[in-house]
Write a protein that holds these residues in place. Structure first.
Motif: not given
Length: 232
Positions: A38-66
């Motif tokens: 999943d990570f490889v599929a989502a990896y942005p194309e530009g940074p993937k080609a340049a072998k650049v890493g990234g760090r993201v912090e998210l705030d995520c709400p839960f749905l009733a389904s989990g």
């Protein structure tokens, strides 16, 4: 390193911390988590080609389904490279509990996620810091000790298995990477223990676990049993 002292009747193990269930859910007990694929599929194309890493912090709400609803990006480094959108996409792979510890629905609760994209995961799926949630019992370790070794007076051994982490946190496709000493069947005797191991589905380093290769180092030590028998 996993170690055991048969004569003492316990196994000295470093288990990963159990996930806490609280309204804020800072470390939810994930029942499903995104994989290396999943990570490889989502990896942005530009940074993937340049072998650049990234760090993201998210705030995520839960749905009733989990599952997680639309996450807000709290931080993104480097900015403007598509890592925020990629992290949101990866977050769709998480499924947590449907209820809080007080029995109320999880819907509306939030959790913060750190998502790390690293160039090395493009070339190899390796779990560097597995957090074990289940391990073989001392009795299972003792039962696995090869008869040929004990009869020959070989009381200590080291075995390293390499396995792939399954979607449920179990181990699959295990093989013996090394065994010392060789020739006594320690590797073959250890492989049947693989189904008793479980790994936490999401690491504290913000990297995937599912689909990754994990090393399982095990140390056998039957010395305590021999010492106690001699003392009687």
């Amino acid at each position: 390193m996993i170690s055991m002292r048969f004569g003492l009747g316990f196994v000295a193990l470093a288990l990963g911390p159990m996930a806490a269930q609280a309204a804020a859910l800072p470390d939810p007990p994930w029942f499903k988590a995104p994989s290396f694929a999943d990570f490889v599929a989502a990896y942005p194309e530009g940074p993937k080609a340049a072998k650049v890493g990234g760090r993201v912090e998210l705030d995520c709400p839960f749905l009733a389904s989990g599952q997680l609803g639309r996450c807000d990006v709290l931080s993104e480094k480097p900015a403007g490279q598509g890592f925020g959108a990629a992290a949101r996409k990866v977050a769709q792979g998480f499924v947590g509990p449907t209820e809080l510890s007080n029995g109320r629905t999880i819907a509306g609760s939030h959790t913060n996620l750190v998502i790390n994209f690293a160039p090395d995961m493009l070339d190899q799926a390796k779990v560097a810091q597995p957090l074990w949630t289940a391990l073989p019992t001392p009795a299972q370790f003792q039962a696995a000790f090869p008869d040929a070794a004990s009869k020959a007076g070989v009381l200590k051994a080291k075995v390293v298995m390499t396995c792939t982490v399954a979607p449920d946190g179990g181990l699959t496709g295990c093989g013996v990477a090394s065994e010392d000493p060789a020739g006594y069947g320690f590797g073959a005797a250890t492989l049947p223990l693989a189904p008793t191991f479980r790994v936490k589905l999401w690491g504290t380093d913000g990297r995937p676990v599912v689909g990754g290769t994990v090393r399982v180092p095990i140390r056998y030590d039957l010395q305590q049993v021999t010492d106690q028998a001699a003392a009687k």
